[in-house]
Write a protein that holds these residues in place. Structure first.
Motif, PDB file in Angstrom:
ATOM      1  N   TRP A  24      -7.556  -3.470  -7.469  1.00 49.11           N
ATOM      2  CA  TRP A  24      -7.124  -2.907  -8.703  1.00 49.11           C
ATOM      3  C   TRP A  24      -7.644  -1.737  -9.021  1.00 49.11           C
ATOM      4  N   GLU A  27      -6.150   1.237  -7.196  1.00 53.34           N
ATOM      5  CA  GLU A  27      -4.753   1.511  -7.823  1.00 53.34           C
ATOM      6  C   GLU A  27      -5.127   2.184  -9.187  1.00 53.34           C
ATOM      7  N   LEU A  31      -3.533   5.845  -9.652  1.00 51.35           N
ATOM      8  CA  LEU A  31      -2.663   6.005 -10.681  1.00 51.35           C
ATOM      9  C   LEU A  31      -3.059   7.320 -11.624  1.00 51.35           C
TER      10      LEU A  31
END
Length: 123
Positions: A24, A27, A31
């Motif tokens: 995460w 990510e 992002l």
């Protein structure tokens, strides 16, 4: 002392430990870069948002919570720019959490696995 296989000490010479402790984190990083590349905020805006988070009194001195602050900075920046309301971000996070709990071990977590189907309302 026995180290688990794959520990940083087992890496070949010249190879550092992984930058991201969990997927995460990578990510969230990706992002942020993608949203910047789309022109949704400048690097100065991002630096200000992240700086405000890591300077909070509850930040861990050793930086172990860096990516929690990273994520909070991204959420706050998106909310302040009117791109994603905190309530929408929270609703989506809860949908993912429900989907994770409903997903059998070893299977990919998909938002469609949210047993309440509430992810549909936030799309």
């Amino acid at each position: 002392m026995n180290r688990p296989e794959g520990a940083a000490a087992d890496l070949p010479p010249g190879v550092d430990a992984p930058v991201f402790a969990e997927p995460w984190q990578a990510e969230a990083f990706a992002l942020t870069v993608a949203l910047h590349d789309k022109g949704l905020f400048s690097w100065n805006e991002w630096a200000d948002a992240l700086s405000a988070q890591v300077k909070k009194p509850n930040a861990a001195a050793d930086g172990r919570d860096y990516y929690e602050h990273w994520l909070a900075a991204l959420e706050n920046l998106l909310a302040s720019k009117g791109l994603a309301a905190k309530s929408d971000v929270d609703a989506m996070a809860h949908a993912w959490e429900r989907a994770a709990h409903a997903t059998p071990h070893g299977k990919p977590i998909l938002l469609e696995n949210d047993p309440t189907g509430q992810d549909q309302a936030s799309r």
